[in-house]
Motif scaffolding. Structure first.
Motif, PDB file in Angstrom:
ATOM      1  N   GLU A  47     -21.617  57.581   1.570  1.00  0.00           N
ATOM      2  CA  GLU A  47     -22.372  56.912   0.510  1.00  0.00           C
ATOM      3  C   GLU A  47     -22.631  57.888  -0.632  1.00  0.00           C
ATOM      4  N   SER A  48     -22.276  57.505  -1.820  1.00  0.00           N
ATOM      5  CA  SER A  48     -22.538  58.420  -2.918  1.00  0.00           C
ATOM      6  C   SER A  48     -23.894  58.133  -3.548  1.00  0.00           C
ATOM      7  N   ASP A  49     -24.386  56.901  -3.363  1.00  0.00           N
ATOM      8  CA  ASP A  49     -25.711  56.575  -3.903  1.00  0.00           C
ATOM      9  C   ASP A  49     -26.745  56.997  -2.863  1.00  0.00           C
ATOM     10  N   VAL A  50     -27.303  58.154  -3.080  1.00  0.00           N
ATOM     11  CA  VAL A  50     -28.158  58.733  -2.065  1.00  0.00           C
ATOM     12  C   VAL A  50     -29.445  57.919  -1.875  1.00  0.00           C
ATOM     13  N   ASP A  51     -29.949  57.304  -2.924  1.00  0.00           N
ATOM     14  CA  ASP A  51     -31.169  56.516  -2.789  1.00  0.00           C
ATOM     15  C   ASP A  51     -30.941  55.303  -1.893  1.00  0.00           C
ATOM     16  N   ARG A  52     -29.816  54.684  -2.121  1.00  0.00           N
ATOM     17  CA  ARG A  52     -29.472  53.502  -1.314  1.00  0.00           C
ATOM     18  C   ARG A  52     -29.355  53.912   0.157  1.00  0.00           C
ATOM     19  N   LEU A  53     -28.736  55.027   0.343  1.00  0.00           N
ATOM     20  CA  LEU A  53     -28.543  55.554   1.687  1.00  0.00           C
ATOM     21  C   LEU A  53     -29.878  55.798   2.372  1.00  0.00           C
ATOM     22  N   GLY A  71     -31.175  65.912   5.765  1.00  0.00           N
ATOM     23  CA  GLY A  71     -30.927  67.225   5.158  1.00  0.00           C
ATOM     24  C   GLY A  71     -29.493  67.327   4.683  1.00  0.00           C
ATOM     25  N   ILE A  72     -28.583  66.953   5.580  1.00  0.00           N
ATOM     26  CA  ILE A  72     -27.164  67.027   5.229  1.00  0.00           C
ATOM     27  C   ILE A  72     -26.853  66.075   4.078  1.00  0.00           C
ATOM     28  N   ALA A  73     -27.473  64.886   4.150  1.00  0.00           N
ATOM     29  CA  ALA A  73     -27.223  63.885   3.113  1.00  0.00           C
ATOM     30  C   ALA A  73     -27.627  64.412   1.748  1.00  0.00           C
ATOM     31  N   LEU A  74     -28.804  65.021   1.711  1.00  0.00           N
ATOM     32  CA  LEU A  74     -29.298  65.500   0.425  1.00  0.00           C
ATOM     33  C   LEU A  74     -28.430  66.631  -0.091  1.00  0.00           C
ATOM     34  N   TYR A  75     -28.000  67.471   0.838  1.00  0.00           N
ATOM     35  CA  TYR A  75     -27.167  68.607   0.452  1.00  0.00           C
ATOM     36  C   TYR A  75     -25.819  68.124  -0.069  1.00  0.00           C
ATOM     37  N   SER A  76     -25.202  67.213   0.715  1.00  0.00           N
ATOM     38  CA  SER A  76     -23.880  66.775   0.269  1.00  0.00           C
ATOM     39  C   SER A  76     -23.974  65.908  -0.980  1.00  0.00           C
ATOM     40  N   ALA A  77     -25.092  65.240  -1.129  1.00  0.00           N
ATOM     41  CA  ALA A  77     -25.240  64.439  -2.344  1.00  0.00           C
ATOM     42  C   ALA A  77     -25.171  65.352  -3.566  1.00  0.00           C
ATOM     43  N   ASN A  78     -25.858  66.489  -3.468  1.00  0.00           N
ATOM     44  CA  ASN A  78     -25.806  67.467  -4.560  1.00  0.00           C
ATOM     45  C   ASN A  78     -24.402  67.959  -4.786  1.00  0.00           C
ATOM     46  N   LEU A  79     -23.750  68.342  -3.675  1.00  0.00           N
ATOM     47  CA  LEU A  79     -22.388  68.851  -3.771  1.00  0.00           C
ATOM     48  C   LEU A  79     -21.475  67.809  -4.366  1.00  0.00           C
ATOM     49  N   LEU A  80     -21.605  66.613  -3.849  1.00  0.00           N
ATOM     50  CA  LEU A  80     -20.751  65.529  -4.325  1.00  0.00           C
ATOM     51  C   LEU A  80     -20.910  65.352  -5.819  1.00  0.00           C
ATOM     52  N   GLU A  81     -22.169  65.412  -6.228  1.00  0.00           N
ATOM     53  CA  GLU A  81     -22.447  65.215  -7.644  1.00  0.00           C
ATOM     54  C   GLU A  81     -21.733  66.282  -8.484  1.00  0.00           C
ATOM     55  N   GLU A  82     -21.888  67.548  -8.029  1.00  0.00           N
ATOM     56  CA  GLU A  82     -21.234  68.642  -8.758  1.00  0.00           C
ATOM     57  C   GLU A  82     -19.727  68.477  -8.739  1.00  0.00           C
ATOM     58  N   ASN A  83     -19.224  68.184  -7.559  1.00  0.00           N
ATOM     59  CA  ASN A  83     -17.789  68.055  -7.382  1.00  0.00           C
ATOM     60  C   ASN A  83     -17.252  66.925  -8.238  1.00  0.00           C
ATOM     61  N   GLN A  84     -18.027  65.846  -8.241  1.00  0.00           N
ATOM     62  CA  GLN A  84     -17.614  64.675  -8.993  1.00  0.00           C
ATOM     63  C   GLN A  84     -17.479  65.038 -10.464  1.00  0.00           C
ATOM     64  N   GLN A  85     -18.468  65.791 -10.923  1.00  0.00           N
ATOM     65  CA  GLN A  85     -18.452  66.202 -12.325  1.00  0.00           C
ATOM     66  C   GLN A  85     -17.208  67.012 -12.639  1.00  0.00           C
ATOM     67  N   ARG A  86     -16.937  67.935 -11.751  1.00  0.00           N
ATOM     68  CA  ARG A  86     -15.796  68.810 -11.969  1.00  0.00           C
ATOM     69  C   ARG A  86     -14.503  68.003 -11.983  1.00  0.00           C
ATOM     70  N   LEU A  87     -14.407  67.132 -10.987  1.00  0.00           N
ATOM     71  CA  LEU A  87     -13.211  66.311 -10.894  1.00  0.00           C
ATOM     72  C   LEU A  87     -13.042  65.462 -12.144  1.00  0.00           C
ATOM     73  N   THR A  88     -14.162  64.924 -12.580  1.00  0.00           N
ATOM     74  CA  THR A  88     -14.113  64.068 -13.748  1.00  0.00           C
ATOM     75  C   THR A  88     -13.588  64.834 -14.942  1.00  0.00           C
ATOM     76  N   GLN A  89     -14.128  66.041 -15.088  1.00  0.00           N
ATOM     77  CA  GLN A  89     -13.680  66.863 -16.215  1.00  0.00           C
ATOM     78  C   GLN A  89     -12.191  67.149 -16.136  1.00  0.00           C
ATOM     79  N   GLN A  90     -11.775  67.577 -14.950  1.00  0.00           N
ATOM     80  CA  GLN A  90     -10.383  67.992 -14.795  1.00  0.00           C
ATOM     81  C   GLN A  90      -9.411  66.841 -14.971  1.00  0.00           C
ATOM     82  N   GLU A  91      -9.787  65.750 -14.370  1.00  0.00           N
ATOM     83  CA  GLU A  91      -8.819  64.666 -14.322  1.00  0.00           C
ATOM     84  C   GLU A  91      -9.045  63.619 -15.392  1.00  0.00           C
ATOM     85  N   GLY A  92     -10.028  63.895 -16.228  1.00  0.00           N
ATOM     86  CA  GLY A  92     -10.386  62.916 -17.246  1.00  0.00           C
ATOM     87  C   GLY A  92      -9.197  62.409 -18.034  1.00  0.00           C
TER      88      GLY A  92
END
Lengths: 933, 144
Positions: A248-254, A388-409
């Motif tokens: 789940e990428s929407d951490v609040d929903r999760l 704990g893991i969810a919150l951590y990966s949510a952060n990572l995912l967010e960062e990663n997503q940003q990076r991916l978006t930039q690269q592959e934009g």
């Protein structure tokens, strides 16, 4: 048996060294004894069993009944079902019409009705029945406490039973049977009659006990199964949360879903998550609550005392009763009131810990007092971990997503199809991964091999071939093919074949089905090998020239996708660049090797440093002159290595430095030049070091020589000039004797002057090799006497030395020598002996014959010569250390050795330091000479 | 009467100095080595010392140093008499505390007048001035 076993053991122990036959007999006896004993014991056991069986024949019916019950219970599912089977069996076998089962909680405080059977039906009210085991009187309590079956014939009159229950059930006689498992009392079965008073026979009581035991087992199994199922269910829930956490990428929903599920699993009224560290009143992130409840106010967090406790302590807090829990007595946690206002009586709260730090807390509230079980605690802790893991990966995912978006934009924008995108990213990944490997290959062969293997991997092709263009031919080199057998050296005319098309078009050649193109099949020898699809791209060099072609083949027909063609083009470009790189590397490394070879072979020392002053080159000549190996020097600075700065600070120039090697001073002449890179920045410096120590030593020696020759010449000159001037004084100041003395000084000092000049000439002759000796039979003894006499006369006044001649019995010592030169050598040695012995000391000149030689010794009583000096004193310009220095040119011994050697003899020194020296002169005896002739 | 001590290891030189100085009415004593020379200087308190530099064992520099360090002899002017002609040697001699430096070979007839003049100036208290002059001369030489 124990005794026998011991004796056997002893026997067995002695077996180890039982070599005698008597031991063996003993051993056999022991084994037989043991065998008989075991046999007897078995017989006894069987007999006892038989007797017991006979005695218990009356029970066989009960056992059969129990077995039946056991089978029936095994089929039962759930506690109620088990209870029903058990109760019905009891009613049937004992002949009662009422039976009930109460379960006792783990703490042993309460008994709850599970099921009751009366006349083949369930009693509805029974499941709500409760007995307080601490304060209420009851038969159940009695059976529980005594752990034995308990029977009341007249239940109505008994003070030991619970009147309400008895009344309600309408029991007249009743028996209470404890259900005791291995661990604890799990319940009590009551069985009785509502119709009349009953008295149970011991048989019946035994049967009850037996059946109860079966029931206990079944119930326990049932409840442990239930517990297991509950645990499994929770596991599933945790893993479900865990799965969502990771997807789940929407951490609040999760979190929302997870809170609801956690609350449900624990039967809670509220479940919430607070985020923040223990230092702050971590704010509420999300809350789930039962319908109808008010949300927790945002400003209530300081009063959520249980979760505050969990935050503070970093471990799970389980509060059974908010009102009474001693843990909440600490007012700083927030008190009890707020929780009670929220309608929460029991709270379970677990901290969320990530990498050792508390980042938040998870809590569930229950509306009533509740004893949280270990399962509950384990569950909430598992959920907290997942959070704990969810919150951590949510952060990572967010960062990663940003990076991916930039690269592959950009890429993504142009790519509409999801499939294409995936293929592209796969190809991109493969290309990027391979690129580094291509450039790591440092020979063209490795680049070729790497390129074809990457082409195969990139496109999942069956074969690949890289051909280099040489003139009008395409050539396969070593390693440049894959999946095609040996291709090395194969040449294809560029004019024909498939590859030829590429040469002329310089565009990718894409053929999905070769069978449709007959022309190619006949033209291309590889295609004839049975490939159905082909993709070829040109290899374009940096100067836009065609360098070759890269081809991949597939056995099956294949629709090459545009992305795949592009990827192969990229690979070809990478390959061309890597090839150029490899060639460059080869050239550079060749040049480097060449430079190193040249630099190592030059005779001068060469040291190169990089811009940081770190030594990068230290050639063999420097190693030799400094004694420092290049391994020691490389990577360090000259100051570290030589304790001396080589850099003069100037762009170029010459300096001299001195370094210490061992105890010796080493003089190096340093020429330096600065190396600049193409950007005109200093890239390093290069120094040539010339070892000028020897030159310097010779220079110094020469300078000293000139100075001492000057002094040596001045001394006699002073006397000659001085006495001449004195004699020329006006007036008759001196008598005849005095005048004679003056004149004799003038004469002797003139002779001395001549001697010095002769010595200089000797050196010149020795140096140039022009020294002539006239060897002849010489009476050495005569010359010794002559020279010593002159020396004795020369010595006068306070300096007077004692001279001793010791020629043994031999009055004449015949040797092959040059008379004049020998005299000079002796004069030298005796002068030295005088010079280096104390005033009045004894100078001995001894001579004797030895086989083939005549040996002369000049012995003094001076300070002697240290071991390490004994060869050096014969060197040119060498003079004694300053403490014994007394002028002289430093040529005497050098000349002496030269002269003696020229006469075919030897000269050396024996000396004991502090006890004088003995110069030994060995000449060829004239007898030996005569013998030879 | 002026009393002169000659310290030189070479007998001819000692004789040469002695006859010429005695001819000028001076009183001369001799030492063939440094240690002996120091002993005589202490005992006889000569007016001036002629000191050879190149001698075995104690050389002239060491003798001068010992004499100038000893309050019994540190007032006695020292004239270095040596075959060492280099400027650096002359500078060293003056540096140590010698007042004059005569290079061998020298004209023995000039020895006595030189000593007289020296003693004259020193008696007038010009000893340091004298050394200063000599050093200035040397410096001039060095510059050339």
């Amino acid at each position: 048996m124990a005794i026998r076993a011991t004796s056997l053991h002893v026997q067995l122990a002695s077996l180890a060294d039982a070599t005698r036959s008597s031991d063996l007999v003993l051993l056999i006896g022991a084994v037989l004894g043991l065998f008989l004993f075991v046999h007897l014991a078995l017989d006894l056991f069987v007999l006892r069993r038989r007797r017991r069986k006979r005695e218990s024949l009356a029970q066989e019916n009960r056992m059969a009944a129990a077995a039946d019950l056991s089978a029936a219970l095994a089929r039962a599912r759930g506690g109620e079902e088990v209870g029903r089977v058990l109760l019905d069996t009891l009613n049937e076998l004992i002949g009662t019409d009422h039976s009930g089962l109460m379960l006792i909680d783990e703490g042993g405080t309460e008994a709850r009705g599970l099921i009751a059977r009366s006349d083949g039906a369930d009693l509805d009210w029974y499941s709500a029945a409760r007995i307080d085991l601490i304060s209420e009187v009851s038969g159940v309590r009695c059976a529980y406490e005594t752990r034995t079956l308990f029977f009341v014939e007249n239940a109505l009159d008994s003070s030991e039973v619970n009147a309400k229950l008895i009344e309600r059930a309408g029991l007249k006689s009743v028996a209470f049977i404890p259900l005791e498992s291995e661990r604890r009392m799990i319940g009590v079965v009551s069985i009785g009659s509502t119709t009349g008073f009953l008295s149970f026979t011991p048989e019946q009581l035994a049967l009850m006990n037996m059946l109860a035991a079966e029931g206990t087992l079944a119930l326990e199994r049932t409840y442990s199964l239930a517990a297991l199922e509950r645990a499994l269910e929770r596991e599933r829930l945790v893993s479900e949360i865990s799965r969502r956490v990771r997807s789940e990428s929407d951490v609040d929903r999760l979190i929302e879903v997870a809170l609801a599920e956690t609350a449900e699993a624990l039967g809670a009224s509220r479940c919430f998550l607070r985020l923040g560290d223990p230092e702050t009143p971590a704010p509420l992130r999300l809350e789930w609550r039962q319908e109808g409840l008010d949300p927790i106010p945002a400003d209530a967090t300081p009063y959520l005392s249980v979760s505050n406790l969990a935050l503070r302590q970093g471990r799970t807090a389980a509060v059974t009763d908010v009102e009474t829990s001693p843990e909440l007595a600490d007012e700083s946690l927030g008190g009890r009131e707020a929780l009670l206002v929220l309608g929460s009586r029991a709270v379970l709260s677990a901290p969320i810990v990530l990498f050792g730090a508390v980042i938040g807390v998870l809590a569930v509230h229950a509306p009533a007092v509740r004893d949280w079980s270990n399962d509950d605690i384990a569950f909430i802790e598992a959920v907290a971990r997942e959070f704990g893991i969810a919150l951590y990966s949510a952060n990572l995912l967010e960062e990663n997503q940003q990076r991916l978006t930039q690269q592959e934009g950009l890429l993504a924008a142009t790519e509409a199809m999801a499939g294409e995108l995936e293929l592209d990213s796969m190809l991109t990944r493969r290309l990027a991964g391979g690129r580094a490997d291509l450039f790591r290959a440092l020979s063209t062969r490795d680049v070729l091999a790497e390129s074809v293997s990457q082409a195969i991997a990139l496109l999942d092709a069956d074969a690949a071939l890289l051909l280099e263009l040489e003139g009008s031919e395409l050539v396969a080199h070593e390693g440049s093919s894959y999946g095609l057998g040996e291709m090395q050296g194969t040449r294809f005319p560029a004019a024909i074949s498939v590859a030829g098309d590429l040469v002329y078009s310089r565009r990718p050649l894409v053929i999905g089905d070769l069978s449709l193109q007959e022309r190619l099949e006949t033209l291309d020898p590889i295609v004839r090998e049975g490939f159905q699809a082909l993709l070829g791209v040109p290899l374009i060099g940096s100067d836009d020239s065609l360098e070759g072609v890269l081809l991949v083949y597939s056995h099956a027909a294949r629709a090459w996708r545009a992305k795949e063609t592009e990827a192969l083009v990229s690979l070809a470009a990478n390959t061309a660049a890597a090839l150029a790189n490899a060639v460059l590397y080869l050239r550079v490394s060749f040049e480097r090797e060449q430079s190193i070879a040249i630099l190592s072979s030059v005779a001068d020392g060469i040291v190169a440093v990089d811009r940081e002053g770190k030594i990068v080159l230290w050639n063999a000549a420097v190693e030799r002159s400094t004694g420092i190996s290049s391994d020691e020097a490389l990577g360090r600075t000259s100051v570290e290595v030589l304790r001396q700065e080589l850099d003069s600070g100037a762009e170029q120039g010459e300096t001299s430095i001195s370094i210490k090697r061992g105890g010796r001073e080493l003089w190096l002449e340093v020429t330096e030049a600065t190396m600049r890179d193409p950007a005109d920045q200093i890239a390093g410096k290069i120094y040539t070091l010339r070892d000028v120590s020897t030159d310097r030593f010779v220079e110094q020696a020469k300078s000293d020589f000139v100075s001492s020759v000057s002094h040596e010449l001045r001394a006699p000159l002073t006397s000659i000039y001085g006495f001449a001037e004195t004699l020329l004084r006006r007036g008759e100041l001196f008598d005849e004797t005095q005048r004679q003395t003056f004149l004799s000084y003038i004469a002797s000092e003139s002779e001395r002057l001549t001697g010095i000049v002769d010595a200089l000439l000797d050196v010149a002759e020795l140096d140039s090799g022009d020294l002539q000796v006239e060897l002849g039979q010489t009476d050495v003894a005569h010359i010794v006497r002559e020279v010593v006499e002159v020396a004795r006369q020369g010595e006068s006044g306070s300096n007077g030395h004692e001279f001793v001649i010791d020629l043994g019995a031999d009055e004449s010592l015949g040797a092959e020598a040059d008379r004049d030169k020998l005299r000079r050598v002796l004069v030298n040695l005796i002068d030295n002996a005088i010079k280096f012995s104390p005033d009045g000391g004894k100078v001995t000149v001894a001579g004797k014959k030895r086989p083939g030689v005549v040996e002369l010794r000049v012995v003094d009583e001076g300070v002697g010569i240290p071991e390490e000096e004994r060869e050096r004193i014969f060197r040119k310009f060498y003079r004694g250390s300053p403490s014994v220095l007394r002028g002289g040119t430093g040529l005497g011994l050098f000349i002496s050795r030269g002269l003696v050697t020229a006469m075919g003899g030897r000269i050396w020194v024996d000396s004991v330091e502090g006890e004088g020296s003995s110069f030994v002169l060995e000449l060829v005896s004239s007898e030996a000479k005569g013998g030879e002739e | 009467m002026t009393r002169v001590l000659i310290i030189d290891d070479e007998a001819p030189i000692r004789l040469l100095c002695r006859v010429n100085l005695e001819a000028e009415g001076m009183e001369v004593s001799e030492a063939a080595d440094g240690a002996n020379g120091i002993e005589i200087a202490r005992r006889e308190q000569p007016d001036v010392i002629l000191l050879d530099v190149m001698m075995p064992r104690l050389d002239g520099w060491e003798v001068a140093d010992a004499l100038l360090r000893d309050e019994r002899t540190n007032e006695i002017p020292i004239i270095f008499l040596t075959a060492r002609a280099e400027i650096r040697d002359r500078a060293r001699g003056l540096d140590i505390g010698g007042v004059e430096y005569i290079t061998k070979p020298f004209n023995p007839l000039e020895l006595a007048p030189l000593i007289e003049a020296l003693i004259e100036r020193i008696s007038q208290g010009d000893r340091d001035e004298l050394r200063g002059e000599k050093l200035a001369e040397l410096r001039a030489l060095t510059r050339e």
